[in-house]
Write a protein that holds these residues in place. Structure first.
Motif, mmCIF file in Angstrom:
data_model
loop_
_atom_site.group_PDB
_atom_site.id
_atom_site.type_symbol
_atom_site.label_atom_id
_atom_site.label_comp_id
_atom_site.label_asym_id
_atom_site.label_seq_id
_atom_site.Cartn_x
_atom_site.Cartn_y
_atom_site.Cartn_z
ATOM 1 N N MET A 1 -58.940 62.918 -41.381
ATOM 2 C CA MET A 1 -59.331 61.582 -41.766
ATOM 3 C C MET A 1 -58.115 60.770 -42.212
ATOM 4 O O MET A 1 -58.025 59.598 -41.903
ATOM 5 N N LYS A 2 -57.191 61.411 -42.913
ATOM 6 C CA LYS A 2 -56.014 60.706 -43.397
ATOM 7 C C LYS A 2 -55.131 60.252 -42.232
ATOM 8 O O LYS A 2 -54.558 59.170 -42.276
ATOM 9 N N THR A 3 -55.048 61.048 -41.183
ATOM 10 C CA THR A 3 -54.247 60.687 -40.020
ATOM 11 C C THR A 3 -54.833 59.464 -39.317
ATOM 12 O O THR A 3 -54.105 58.557 -38.919
ATOM 13 N N ALA A 4 -56.131 59.411 -39.175
ATOM 14 C CA ALA A 4 -56.776 58.273 -38.525
ATOM 15 C C ALA A 4 -56.564 56.994 -39.331
ATOM 16 O O ALA A 4 -56.303 55.925 -38.755
ATOM 17 N N THR A 5 -56.645 57.093 -40.632
ATOM 18 C CA THR A 5 -56.436 55.932 -41.491
ATOM 19 C C THR A 5 -54.989 55.448 -41.384
ATOM 20 O O THR A 5 -54.731 54.242 -41.309
ATOM 21 N N THR A 6 -54.053 56.379 -41.362
ATOM 22 C CA THR A 6 -52.645 56.022 -41.244
ATOM 23 C C THR A 6 -52.364 55.345 -39.906
ATOM 24 O O THR A 6 -51.661 54.334 -39.844
ATOM 25 N N LEU A 7 -52.903 55.881 -38.825
ATOM 26 C CA LEU A 7 -52.707 55.279 -37.506
ATOM 27 C C LEU A 7 -53.346 53.901 -37.412
ATOM 28 O O LEU A 7 -52.786 52.981 -36.812
ATOM 29 N N ALA A 8 -54.508 53.737 -38.012
ATOM 30 C CA ALA A 8 -55.167 52.428 -38.009
ATOM 31 C C ALA A 8 -54.338 51.414 -38.799
ATOM 32 O O ALA A 8 -54.171 50.273 -38.358
ATOM 33 N N ALA A 9 -53.804 51.802 -39.934
ATOM 34 C CA ALA A 9 -52.984 50.906 -40.741
ATOM 35 C C ALA A 9 -51.695 50.538 -39.996
ATOM 36 O O ALA A 9 -51.251 49.378 -40.026
ATOM 37 N N LEU A 10 -51.103 51.484 -39.300
ATOM 38 C CA LEU A 10 -49.902 51.221 -38.517
ATOM 39 C C LEU A 10 -50.188 50.239 -37.386
ATOM 40 O O LEU A 10 -49.424 49.298 -37.145
ATOM 41 N N ALA A 11 -51.298 50.428 -36.698
ATOM 42 C CA ALA A 11 -51.665 49.533 -35.601
ATOM 43 C C ALA A 11 -51.893 48.115 -36.112
ATOM 44 O O ALA A 11 -51.438 47.143 -35.504
ATOM 45 N N ILE A 12 -52.573 47.976 -37.226
ATOM 46 C CA ILE A 12 -52.833 46.655 -37.809
ATOM 47 C C ILE A 12 -51.527 46.002 -38.260
ATOM 48 O O ILE A 12 -51.333 44.801 -38.111
ATOM 49 N N ALA A 13 -50.607 46.798 -38.768
ATOM 50 C CA ALA A 13 -49.326 46.256 -39.228
ATOM 51 C C ALA A 13 -48.470 45.760 -38.063
ATOM 52 O O ALA A 13 -47.695 44.820 -38.208
ATOM 53 N N LEU A 14 -48.604 46.349 -36.891
ATOM 54 C CA LEU A 14 -47.785 45.970 -35.740
ATOM 55 C C LEU A 14 -48.360 44.808 -34.933
ATOM 56 O O LEU A 14 -47.651 44.183 -34.151
ATOM 57 N N LEU A 15 -49.622 44.490 -35.099
ATOM 58 C CA LEU A 15 -50.256 43.444 -34.301
ATOM 59 C C LEU A 15 -49.576 42.073 -34.391
ATOM 60 O O LEU A 15 -49.388 41.425 -33.357
ATOM 61 N N PRO A 16 -49.180 41.580 -35.555
ATOM 62 C CA PRO A 16 -48.515 40.268 -35.588
ATOM 63 C C PRO A 16 -47.214 40.237 -34.783
ATOM 64 O O PRO A 16 -46.890 39.242 -34.160
ATOM 65 N N GLY A 17 -46.493 41.321 -34.779
ATOM 66 C CA GLY A 17 -45.258 41.390 -34.001
ATOM 67 C C GLY A 17 -45.521 41.293 -32.509
ATOM 68 O O GLY A 17 -44.800 40.614 -31.771
ATOM 69 N N PHE A 18 -46.563 41.947 -32.041
ATOM 70 C CA PHE A 18 -46.916 41.872 -30.625
ATOM 71 C C PHE A 18 -47.402 40.470 -30.259
ATOM 72 O O PHE A 18 -47.093 39.957 -29.183
ATOM 73 N N ALA A 19 -48.130 39.827 -31.141
ATOM 74 C CA ALA A 19 -48.609 38.468 -30.882
ATOM 75 C C ALA A 19 -47.436 37.496 -30.803
ATOM 76 O O ALA A 19 -47.403 36.616 -29.948
ATOM 77 N N PHE A 20 -46.455 37.661 -31.670
ATOM 78 C CA PHE A 20 -45.282 36.804 -31.639
ATOM 79 C C PHE A 20 -44.497 37.008 -30.353
ATOM 80 O O PHE A 20 -44.011 36.058 -29.744
ATOM 81 N N ALA A 21 -44.378 38.236 -29.906
ATOM 82 C CA ALA A 21 -43.632 38.531 -28.691
ATOM 83 C C ALA A 21 -44.278 37.877 -27.472
ATOM 84 O O ALA A 21 -43.587 37.479 -26.536
#
Length: 54
Positions: A1-21
């Motif tokens: 469960m902790k791994t899934a939460t970490t991956l979800a948080a990482l994905a959410i953190a990277l989304l603004p960078g992809f939108a800017f690109a």
């Protein structure tokens, strides 16, 4: 469960960078609204050209 939460948080953190690109180079395009006085937009050439005087 902790791994899934970490991956979800990482994905959410990277989304603004992809939108800017996705939009990074789109602000340099010239359009009809950016033609200077004495020029008009030429759709065939895709640039502003001198307005013919008559």
């Amino acid at each position: 469960m902790k791994t899934a939460t970490t991956l979800a948080a990482l994905a959410i953190a990277l989304l603004p960078g992809f939108a800017f690109a996705q939009c990074a180079g789109k602000h340099t395009e010239q359009t009809a609204a950016s033609c200077m006085a004495g020029t008009t937009w030429d759709a065939v050439k895709g640039t502003c050209v001198d307005t013919p005087s008559s």
